[in-house]
Write an enzyme that holds these catalytic residues in place. Structure first.
Site, short mmCIF file in Angstrom:
data_model
loop_
_atom_site.label_atom_id
_atom_site.label_comp_id
_atom_site.label_asym_id
_atom_site.label_seq_id
_atom_site.Cartn_x
_atom_site.Cartn_y
_atom_site.Cartn_z
N SER A 287 -9.27 1.28 4.05
CA SER A 287 -8.51 2.10 3.13
C SER A 287 -7.49 1.31 2.29
O SER A 287 -6.88 1.88 1.37
CB SER A 287 -7.77 3.19 3.90
OG SER A 287 -6.85 2.64 4.84
N SER B 70 -9.04 -1.14 8.13
CA SER B 70 -8.65 -0.87 6.75
C SER B 70 -8.05 -2.04 6.00
O SER B 70 -7.92 -1.99 4.78
CB SER B 70 -7.67 0.30 6.70
OG SER B 70 -8.34 1.50 6.98
N LYS C 76 0.84 -1.20 0.00
CA LYS C 76 0.00 0.00 0.00
C LYS C 76 0.88 1.25 0.00
O LYS C 76 1.94 1.27 0.63
CB LYS C 76 -0.88 -0.04 1.25
CG LYS C 76 -1.92 1.07 1.37
CD LYS C 76 -2.71 0.85 2.65
CE LYS C 76 -3.79 1.89 2.86
NZ LYS C 76 -4.52 1.65 4.14
#
Length: 469
Positions: free
Chosen positions: A157, A181, A81
């Site tokens: 997220s 997330s 990420k």
């Protein structure tokens, strides 16, 4: 063996490398081709570096040829990420306010451990700005979409990571999880996502979200999550709150016999409204666990929704981070994040300490609960994926993401390990997740229960196409 490496799990890839049936270069070419073919539909990646990936793959291929791999996942295509510092690649965190043209000379602990173990880093996945919300869209990267229905959100997220794994654009990814997330998008995309005990995976730099912040492995199987956790759980001196090295390996612990353990099943935590179809699917999986030998009792943990102290901790962390942005950049920040920024400035130091005390009290409460139950079972999400491009379900009347993610953020506050595993599909063909929560430091136990779920209720993807069906 399937005709394309993107259909294989990381464990299957490594077995093929060992036997000589497949090489890391072939697997990396296949993953890069999948990104070229599929990511225009999903927007999972903010950066892809084919040259660097193939260079890493060639090094891995040589090590396997010589019979000297440097790790259990040597040569496996993976992503991270865009919240983790990565030497040579910008870390923009979904923001227009972070300067791209600057030296990027430091690897985060997550990135460093992956390199040291020979994983092939394909690129960086999309995130909402600073990972602030439970869907994945940002001023920098636009909207990321669900692989089961591109009109819908993949959650967030860590939505880019979940989509990349679900669609075969790399076998593994690592996300961050400050309020769900990792687990939210893993559930919405039909993969496995694990938030281990706080401190189990070292973080650097320190997150402004404090003890809420975790990193977590994401994969298409529990075995792969365990293998990646073995890589990520190694110590790093830059995180003073990191835990000592685990005593054993998670790749072995995942096969522990958990029949006979006591599980509490809480369908709604006592306060969550759950879509009926999701509730039915989760009940069915819990019943199968009971038939497999887990002693299951329906029981709520007995706490009220901790959303107010969570919001204090979350918004003050966001405000602290955003205060470091250039003064003329406010208009470029995600409008929803700007509201959180403003909210964070309304709280005092006393408010923050009260919220921290509530967090500690919740941890103590759950510690006592787990003297009676080995694990807690809940739905991962109370709702199905909704239209992409919205922070909350359109027409719901909700105004913030914690209002529709009430199963996840309590266990960031307590720092407990929590995993989501696929539990089935709705009548609209959308994945549903089962969440398994254990007491702090029981990461091995949580993984083993998840592995049992995988064995008794194997989840299905269209392995003929390599993408969700």
């Amino acid at each position: 063996m399937p005709s394309t490496p993107t259909l294989l799990t990381a464990s299957e890839l490594v077995a093929a490398y060992s036997s000589g049936e497949l090489s890391p270069v072939e697997a990396t070419h296949s993953a890069l081709e999948a990104i070229r073919e599929r990511d225009t539909d999903y927007n999972a990646f903010t950066l892809v570096d084919p040259e660097a990936a193939l260079d890493q793959a060639r090094g891995s291929e040589e090590r396997w040829r010589e019979g000297n791999p440097i790790g259990w996942l040597d040569g496996v295509p993976a992503s991270i990420k865009d919240m983790f510092l990565t030497q040579g690649w910008p870390t923009l965190r979904g923001s227009l306010c972070i300067e791209r043209d600057q030296p990027w000379q430091v690897d985060s602990p997550v990135t460093a451990r992956m390199r040291e173990n020979g994983l092939v880093l394909l690129g960086k996945t999309t995130t909402p700005e600073l990972g602030w919300k439970a869907v994945t869209d940002s001023p920098l990267d636009g909207i990321t979409r669900n692989p089961w229905n591109p009109a819908l959100t993949p959650g967030g997220s860590s939505g880019g990571s979940a989509v990349a794994v679900a669609t075969g654009m790399g076998d593994l990814s690592v996300g961050t999880d400050g309020g769900g997330s990792v687990r939210i998008p893993a559930s919405f995309c039909g993969i496995v996502g694990f938030k281990p005990t706080g401190g189990r995976i070292p973080l650097y730099p320190a997150s402004p979200f404090g003890p809420l912040a975790h990193a977590g492995p994401m994969a298409r199987s529990v075995d792969d999550v365990a293998l990646l956790l073995d890589v990520l759980a190694a110590p790093d001196h830059r995180d003073p709150g990191a835990l000592p090295p685990p005593l054993g390996t998670y790749r072995e612990a995942v096969r522990r016999d958990v029949r006979g353990l006591r599980a509490a099943f809480s369908p709604a935590l006592g306060y969550v409204d759950v879509e009926p179809e999701i509730a039915e699917l989760v009940v069915s999986v819990v019943a199968a666990l009971s038939e497999a030998g887990i002693t299951v009792e329906e029981a709520d943990p007995g706490f009220s929704d901790p959303v107010e102290p969570f919001q204090v901790l979350w918004s003050t962390g966001a405000a602290k981070w955003l205060d470091t942005f250039p003064a003329d950049c406010a208009d470029q920040v995600d409008p929803g994040l700007r509201k959180v920024w403003e909210q964070g400035h309304t709280y005092s130091a006393s408010d923050y300490l009260e919220a921290s005390a509530a967090r500690a009290a919740l941890g103590i409460h759950m510690g006592e609960f787990h003297t009676r139950y080995d694990v807690l079972l809940t739905p991962t999400m109370p709702i199905s994926p909704f239209e992409a491009g919205h922070d909350v379900p359109p027409g719901s009347g909700l105004d913030s993401w914690p209002q529709w993610t009430r199963f996840s953020y309590p266990f960031n506050m307590t720092g407990q390990p929590a995993i989501t595993v696929p539990a089935g599909f709705t009548s609209h063909g959308l994945p549903v997740g089962l969440q398994i929560v254990g007491p702090r430091h029981s990461d091995d136990l949580v993984l083993a229960v998840a592995k049992l779920v995988e064995e008794i209720r194997p989840w299905q993807t269209d392995r003929a196409a390599g993408t969700p069906r």
